[in-house]
Design an enzyme around this catalytic site. Sequence first.
Site, PDB file in Angstrom:
ATOM      1  N   CYS A 176     -43.297  -1.819  61.584  1.00 54.83           N
ATOM      2  CA  CYS A 176     -41.919  -1.564  61.183  1.00 54.83           C
ATOM      3  C   CYS A 176     -41.058  -2.820  61.338  1.00 54.83           C
ATOM      4  O   CYS A 176     -41.192  -3.752  60.553  1.00 54.83           O
ATOM      5  CB  CYS A 176     -41.342  -0.368  61.953  1.00 54.83           C
ATOM      6  SG  CYS A 176     -39.830   0.288  61.204  1.00 54.83           S
ATOM      7  N   HIS A 205     -45.000   3.820  61.324  1.00 56.76           N
ATOM      8  CA  HIS A 205     -45.326   3.855  62.754  1.00 56.76           C
ATOM      9  C   HIS A 205     -46.676   4.541  62.995  1.00 56.76           C
ATOM     10  O   HIS A 205     -46.749   5.774  63.069  1.00 56.76           O
ATOM     11  CB  HIS A 205     -44.225   4.589  63.527  1.00 56.76           C
ATOM     12  CG  HIS A 205     -42.940   3.847  63.592  1.00 56.76           C
ATOM     13  ND1 HIS A 205     -42.662   2.925  64.577  1.00 56.76           N
ATOM     14  CD2 HIS A 205     -41.866   3.853  62.774  1.00 56.76           C
ATOM     15  CE1 HIS A 205     -41.460   2.408  64.373  1.00 56.76           C
ATOM     16  NE2 HIS A 205     -40.957   2.953  63.283  1.00 56.76           N
ATOM     17  N   GLU A 254     -48.263   4.572  65.702  1.00 57.79           N
ATOM     18  CA  GLU A 254     -48.382   4.994  67.093  1.00 57.79           C
ATOM     19  C   GLU A 254     -47.931   6.428  67.340  1.00 57.79           C
ATOM     20  O   GLU A 254     -48.185   6.988  68.410  1.00 57.79           O
ATOM     21  CB  GLU A 254     -47.600   4.042  68.014  1.00 57.79           C
ATOM     22  CG  GLU A 254     -46.086   4.159  67.957  1.00 57.79           C
ATOM     23  CD  GLU A 254     -45.443   3.344  66.855  1.00 57.79           C
ATOM     24  OE1 GLU A 254     -44.224   3.118  66.948  1.00 57.79           O
ATOM     25  OE2 GLU A 254     -46.143   2.945  65.897  1.00 57.79           O
TER      26      GLU A 254
END
Length: 208
Positions: A92, A181, A183
């Site tokens: 990002c 993202h 994660e």
Amino acid sequence: MAPPEVTPVATPDEKVLVVDFGAQYAQLIARRVREAHVYSEIVPSTLTAAEVARRDPIGIVLSGGPASVHVEGAPSVDPEILDLGVPVLGICYGAQLIAQQLGGTVEETGRAEYGRTPLEITHPDAVIFGGGQPDHQLVWMSHRDSIRTAPDGFTVTASSPDAPVASMEDVERRIHAVQFHPEVVHTDHGQQMLERFVYEVCGAGPDW
């Protein structure tokens, strides 16, 4: 009675540095790397390339963050870090920094992508998307600025409705970047993407 001796835990030889640009992203990324059984450390974005080199990481992740790369005083990173020859993954905000520092363009489009967003993989051989991932999947976006053109030497590997460069890679330099993202659990194959980076690009073994 004397207290028991505590044996210090040595830092593993293989470690991934997670550069923190704020908003708790770095903590979650570090956790996901450790869930892949690879040791990770969170470091500030003020770390110089020389300081990074002394830490001798096998990989570097540039985290997301709440700022815009166009705002005066926004956090940055020593551009020489990208010349160390250490594998880098930008996520990002970190991806936008890579694009900006290496000569790509990041635009303030006025349109935000937020939430679960369809991703189309346009380069099936992309390292991050290997391991049998589908060409169409849902990822978690949270951005206003968008990478519009990739730097020279990079291949655009995926796009989304408002992010023409949703991911890109320079395999020779071992620099990868994603606008979304991986994660977070809302990205369908996010953990697999992170594992592809630490195993295939960084050459880590899942033994921490």
